[in-house]
Design a protein around this motif. Structure first.
Motif, mmCIF file in Angstrom:
data_model
loop_
_atom_site.group_PDB
_atom_site.id
_atom_site.type_symbol
_atom_site.label_atom_id
_atom_site.label_comp_id
_atom_site.label_asym_id
_atom_site.label_seq_id
_atom_site.Cartn_x
_atom_site.Cartn_y
_atom_site.Cartn_z
ATOM 1 N N SER A 158 -51.145 2.731 22.541
ATOM 2 C CA SER A 158 -49.835 3.045 23.120
ATOM 3 C C SER A 158 -48.669 2.926 22.142
ATOM 4 O O SER A 158 -47.560 3.349 22.459
ATOM 5 N N GLN A 159 -48.902 2.367 20.955
ATOM 6 C CA GLN A 159 -47.812 2.196 19.991
ATOM 7 C C GLN A 159 -48.155 2.899 18.672
ATOM 8 O O GLN A 159 -48.078 2.325 17.599
ATOM 9 N N ARG A 160 -48.504 4.169 18.799
ATOM 10 C CA ARG A 160 -48.952 4.946 17.636
ATOM 11 C C ARG A 160 -47.896 5.010 16.530
ATOM 12 O O ARG A 160 -48.237 5.051 15.350
ATOM 13 N N ASP A 161 -46.604 5.025 16.887
ATOM 14 C CA ASP A 161 -45.553 5.055 15.866
ATOM 15 C C ASP A 161 -45.610 3.800 14.991
ATOM 16 O O ASP A 161 -45.471 3.876 13.769
ATOM 17 N N LEU A 162 -45.862 2.645 15.613
ATOM 18 C CA LEU A 162 -45.977 1.405 14.844
ATOM 19 C C LEU A 162 -47.272 1.367 14.042
ATOM 20 O O LEU A 162 -47.299 0.870 12.909
ATOM 21 N N ALA A 219 -46.001 -16.437 12.300
ATOM 22 C CA ALA A 219 -45.525 -15.525 13.343
ATOM 23 C C ALA A 219 -46.613 -14.469 13.539
ATOM 24 O O ALA A 219 -47.045 -13.836 12.571
ATOM 25 N N ILE A 220 -47.059 -14.305 14.778
ATOM 26 C CA ILE A 220 -48.103 -13.331 15.075
ATOM 27 C C ILE A 220 -47.528 -12.247 15.972
ATOM 28 O O ILE A 220 -47.059 -12.531 17.072
ATOM 29 N N PHE A 221 -47.580 -11.012 15.475
ATOM 30 C CA PHE A 221 -47.083 -9.864 16.226
ATOM 31 C C PHE A 221 -48.259 -8.948 16.563
ATOM 32 O O PHE A 221 -49.064 -8.638 15.686
ATOM 33 N N THR A 222 -48.336 -8.529 17.805
ATOM 34 C CA THR A 222 -49.415 -7.643 18.230
ATOM 35 C C THR A 222 -48.892 -6.224 18.435
ATOM 36 O O THR A 222 -47.767 -6.026 18.887
ATOM 37 N N ILE A 223 -49.731 -5.282 18.083
ATOM 38 C CA ILE A 223 -49.426 -3.869 18.271
ATOM 39 C C ILE A 223 -50.629 -3.238 18.956
ATOM 40 O O ILE A 223 -51.766 -3.433 18.519
ATOM 41 N N ASP A 224 -50.381 -2.484 20.026
ATOM 42 C CA ASP A 224 -51.456 -1.800 20.735
ATOM 43 C C ASP A 224 -51.756 -0.479 20.025
ATOM 44 O O ASP A 224 -50.880 0.375 19.885
ATOM 45 N N PHE A 225 -52.992 -0.343 19.595
ATOM 46 C CA PHE A 225 -53.425 0.829 18.828
ATOM 47 C C PHE A 225 -53.223 2.134 19.600
ATOM 48 O O PHE A 225 -52.878 3.157 19.008
ATOM 49 N N MET A 269 -57.262 2.149 11.844
ATOM 50 C CA MET A 269 -58.165 1.742 12.923
ATOM 51 C C MET A 269 -57.594 0.541 13.667
ATOM 52 O O MET A 269 -56.800 -0.213 13.126
ATOM 53 N N GLN A 270 -58.082 0.368 14.891
ATOM 54 C CA GLN A 270 -57.825 -0.863 15.612
ATOM 55 C C GLN A 270 -58.582 -1.970 14.865
ATOM 56 O O GLN A 270 -59.340 -1.679 13.967
ATOM 57 N N GLN A 329 -51.214 -7.922 14.088
ATOM 58 C CA GLN A 329 -52.553 -7.677 14.633
ATOM 59 C C GLN A 329 -52.521 -6.367 15.408
ATOM 60 O O GLN A 329 -51.843 -6.256 16.423
ATOM 61 N N ILE A 330 -53.261 -5.377 14.927
ATOM 62 C CA ILE A 330 -53.319 -4.076 15.594
ATOM 63 C C ILE A 330 -54.656 -3.994 16.315
ATOM 64 O O ILE A 330 -55.711 -4.056 15.683
#
Length: 130
Positions: free
Chosen positions: A85-89, A77-83, A97-98, A48-49
């Motif tokens: 602060s985690q631009r590399d991911l 399994a749910i993994f979150t990525i912050d649009f 997009m978020q 989830q971005i």
């Protein structure tokens, strides 16, 4: 007084989507080792971005909490990525997009969605990982 406080805390936790470990998939911050382990186990995975300022992301969160509480998704399994602060991911997952939801069945990406807020469509998206 303590009993009443415990009841209020329990009620708030249930309204917020349940208690951690109560048979519900809990979102966690993206961790490459945990992601690789979930893929190796063949688990259903949601990446989830999102961004805290995004209204669509805010609309997705309670839907995802409700859907992931379904026993069918107990191994999700749910993994979150912050649009922001985690631009590399964000780049690693090819998100533009978020509010991007990416679903894996083990190591294989099986579906993705951007900006979806219809509960039944999000549920159908997650079912593709089962």
């Amino acid at each position: 007084m303590t009993t009443r406080r415990h009841v209020l805390v329990l009620a708030a936790a249930l309204m917020a989507g349940g208690l951690p470990g109560a048979g519900q998939a809990a979102p966690v911050a993206f961790d490459p080792a945990a992601f690789a382990a979930a893929q190796a186990e063949g688990r259903p995975i949601l990446v989830q971005i999102s961004a805290p300022w995004c209204p669509i992301c805010r609309a997705q969160k309670p839907i995802l909490a409700t859907v992931s509480a379904d026993p069918r998704f107990k191994n999700l399994a749910i993994f979150t990525i912050d649009f922001d602060s985690q631009r590399d991911l964000v780049r690693r997952f090819g998100a533009q997009m978020q509010s991007t939801l990416i679903v894996y069945k083990g190591a294989a990406e099986v579906a993705r969605s951007v900006g979806e807020t219809q509960a039944e469509w999000i549920e159908q998206l997650l079912e593709k990982a089962l």
